[in-house]
Write an enzyme that holds these catalytic residues in place. Structure first.
Site, PDB file in Angstrom:
ATOM      1  N   LYS A 189      30.371 -86.914 -33.681  1.00  0.00           N
ATOM      2  CA  LYS A 189      29.776 -87.873 -34.409  1.00  0.00           C
ATOM      3  C   LYS A 189      28.496 -87.116 -35.447  1.00  0.00           C
ATOM      4  CE  LYS A 189      26.752 -91.685 -35.145  1.00  0.00           C
ATOM      5  NZ  LYS A 189      25.991 -91.054 -36.068  1.00  0.00           N
ATOM      6  N   GLU A 199      19.029 -79.907 -28.031  1.00  0.00           N
ATOM      7  CA  GLU A 199      18.045 -78.916 -28.682  1.00  0.00           C
ATOM      8  C   GLU A 199      17.384 -79.837 -29.705  1.00  0.00           C
ATOM      9  OE1 GLU A 199      16.498 -77.176 -31.682  1.00  0.00           O
ATOM     10  OE2 GLU A 199      18.562 -76.798 -32.494  1.00  0.00           O
ATOM     11  N   CYS A 239      14.222 -76.845 -37.298  1.00  0.00           N
ATOM     12  CA  CYS A 239      13.539 -76.910 -35.752  1.00  0.00           C
ATOM     13  C   CYS A 239      12.651 -75.892 -35.611  1.00  0.00           C
ATOM     14  CB  CYS A 239      14.410 -77.153 -34.774  1.00  0.00           C
ATOM     15  SG  CYS A 239      15.787 -76.099 -34.719  1.00  0.00           S
ATOM     16  N   GLU A 259       5.055 -82.126 -36.252  1.00  0.00           N
ATOM     17  CA  GLU A 259       5.966 -81.553 -36.773  1.00  0.00           C
ATOM     18  C   GLU A 259       6.554 -81.754 -38.282  1.00  0.00           C
ATOM     19  OE1 GLU A 259      10.711 -79.646 -35.880  1.00  0.00           O
ATOM     20  OE2 GLU A 259      10.073 -81.874 -34.904  1.00  0.00           O
TER      21      GLU A 259
END
Length: 485
Positions: free
Chosen positions: A184, A257, A291, A389
């Protein structure tokens, strides 16, 4: 089953649309669709199929039915088909690069080209990897062997920042180890994934790899489903926690992750001037939407002022614009949700009165999601720009005095994905690197990845690893076989 018998005639693939789901080897149209926006203009340029719970159920059922025959193939047979898939992707490389820029925003000539080429390389190389039987004991009367057996049906949920690379990072090891997959994609960037799902149908047996696009409810269905043996997810830490909770009911294997707040540390003895371009792109590549971007840059106080001046000068030379323009260095933010988060962070930075020698103001009159390269000079450690972040083109550059101080600050975060250390004294830099609480640390280099190099996060940056022997093994069960001779 032989490789030749599994290959199907290549059909013409129209990258302009229409787009469809791929389920059980067929293209499946849907009654509803959703808009896909070009982030450089926020104009609708395509419609993506909106899958339903029934579509997802059909894809999972097809993957379950295909699993026994696929798992029964030899490693070499599966590897040959995965390598054939790399060839099929290669034939459509240019279309994928353009489509990636249109839906994601990254510059076509640099980041998009690099992502697609790296993804195809990854598929081709992973196809050659194997997990051999390990012989633990072989005596006159007893044998102990360790086998790696496939799990079953794997559900993959992919992000919007690197949809091609991070999608194919999952597909190749999953299939070569004998599993089947239902993927997906993010609803922000579904098109490349739908197309490489379509390309897959020219190579793999029906049901081995399906792609179902749609809303977040499909992701929850995938993570909760009893017939899904494992979830491989790349995305935010907050969503990763929900994925883990959803899969707990059936004790699914998970590879997560997740987010990061990576620190780059420039030591006092660093030959820092030649590093400015490297450290700039380590932070601002893909407009900061990755990331493993360097999101906190710690520079020793002795060189901090000169470093910031040079860093700002380099930043001024970069052009933010439409990724289809060959003069663009940084593209737009991919979606309005992330753009709005950055607006809020920029507003906080301004309200707190932090020193901003470059950027700092978002021009909201522009049609696209454009955010300027922004440097925040020496904000306090408890500021949002240091603790959060940002996932965008804004970077704090922070002065430090001692190694103990900077290590403590670098580790004072819920995240632990990656980091880097820079200095002339290699052994001293390595000593600092060993103290960082992250899954990957680079010394005098950054963002080096490899097929055989494990990649994963510590703390709330994830669970499990991708790539390497360890990453391949995560798509398998460990099975110990022992017997008397």
């Amino acid at each position: 089953m032989t490789v030749a018998s599994a290959l199907k005639p290549a059909a013409k693939i129209d990258f302009d649309g229409p787009y469809a789901l791929t389920i059980n080897g067929r293209m499946v149209e849907t009654n509803k669709s959703f808009d896909v926006l070009n982030p450089a203009t926020n104009a609708v340029f395509a419609k993506a199929p909106e899958g339903t719970a029934e579509h997802m159920e059909a894809a999972i059922a097809a993957a379950k039915a295909a699993f026994p025959k696929w798992a029964a193939l030899s490693w070499d047979e599966r590897g040959a088909l995965v390598e054939a898939y790399a060839d099929a992707l290669e034939a459509h490389k240019e279309e994928l690069i353009t489509l990636l820029t249109m839906e994601q925003g990254k510059p076509r000539h640099s980041m998009a080209k690099g992502e697609v080429e790296a993804a195809i390389f990854w598929v081709r190389e992973v196809a050659k990897r194997r997990l051999p039987i390990e012989m633990l004991e072989d005596t006159a009367d007893h044998v102990v062997e360790v086998h790696h057996t496939p799990l079953g049906v794997v559900g993959a949920i992919t992000p919007w920042n690197f949809p091609v690379l991070l999608g194919l990072w999952k597909v190749a090891p999953c299939l070569v180890t004998g599993n089947t997959m239902v993927m997906k994609p993010s609803p922000y960037t579904p098109l490349c994934t739908l197309r490489f799902g379509e390309i897959a149908q020219t190579v793999f047996p029906a049901g081995v790899f399906s792609v179902v696009s749609g809303g977040n409810d499909l992701g929850q269905q995938l993570t909760e489903h009893a017939d899904i043996a494992k979830i491989s997810f790349t995305g935010s830490t907050a969503t990763g926690k929900r994925v883990m909770a959803s899969g707990a009911g059936t004790l699914k294997r998970v590879t997560l992750e997740l987010g990061g707040n990576d620190a780059a540390i420039v030591l006092a003895d660093a030959d820092w001037e030649p590093l400015i371009p490297t450290l700039f792109w380590a932070a601002f590549g893909n407009s900061g939407q990755w990331c493993i971007a360097s999101k906190r840059l710690y520079v020793h106080r002795d060189i901090h002022a000169a470093f910031v001046e040079a860093f700002v000068a380099f930043g001024r030379q970069q052009t933010v614009g439409d990724g289809m323009d060959p003069n663009t260095d940084l593209g737009p933010i991919q979606n309005r949700m992330q753009y709005d988060k950055l607006k809020d962070l920029f507003a906080d930075t301004k309200a707190q009165g932090y020193k901003v020698p470059l950027g700092g103001t978002i021009d909201e009159s522009l049609a696209g999601n454009f955010v300027p390269v922004t440097i925040v000079d020496n904000p306090p450690e408890d500021s949002r720009i240091v603790q959060e972040e940002p996932f965008g083109p804004i970077l704090p550059i922070i002065a430090f005095d001692t190694v103990d101080e900077v290590v403590e600050k670098a580790n004072a975060t819920i995240y632990g994905l990656a980091g880097s250390v820079w200095g002339r004294d290699r052994e001293a830099a390595i000593a600092v690197a060993k103290r960082l609480e992250t899954g990957t640390v680079w010394v005098n280099e950054i963002h080096i990845h490899g097929i055989d190099i494990p990649f994963g996060g510590h703390k709330q940056s994830g669970m499990g690893v991708e790539n390497g022997h360890e990453g391949l093994a995560e798509f398998t069960n460990t099975k110990t076989l022992m017997f008397h001779k």
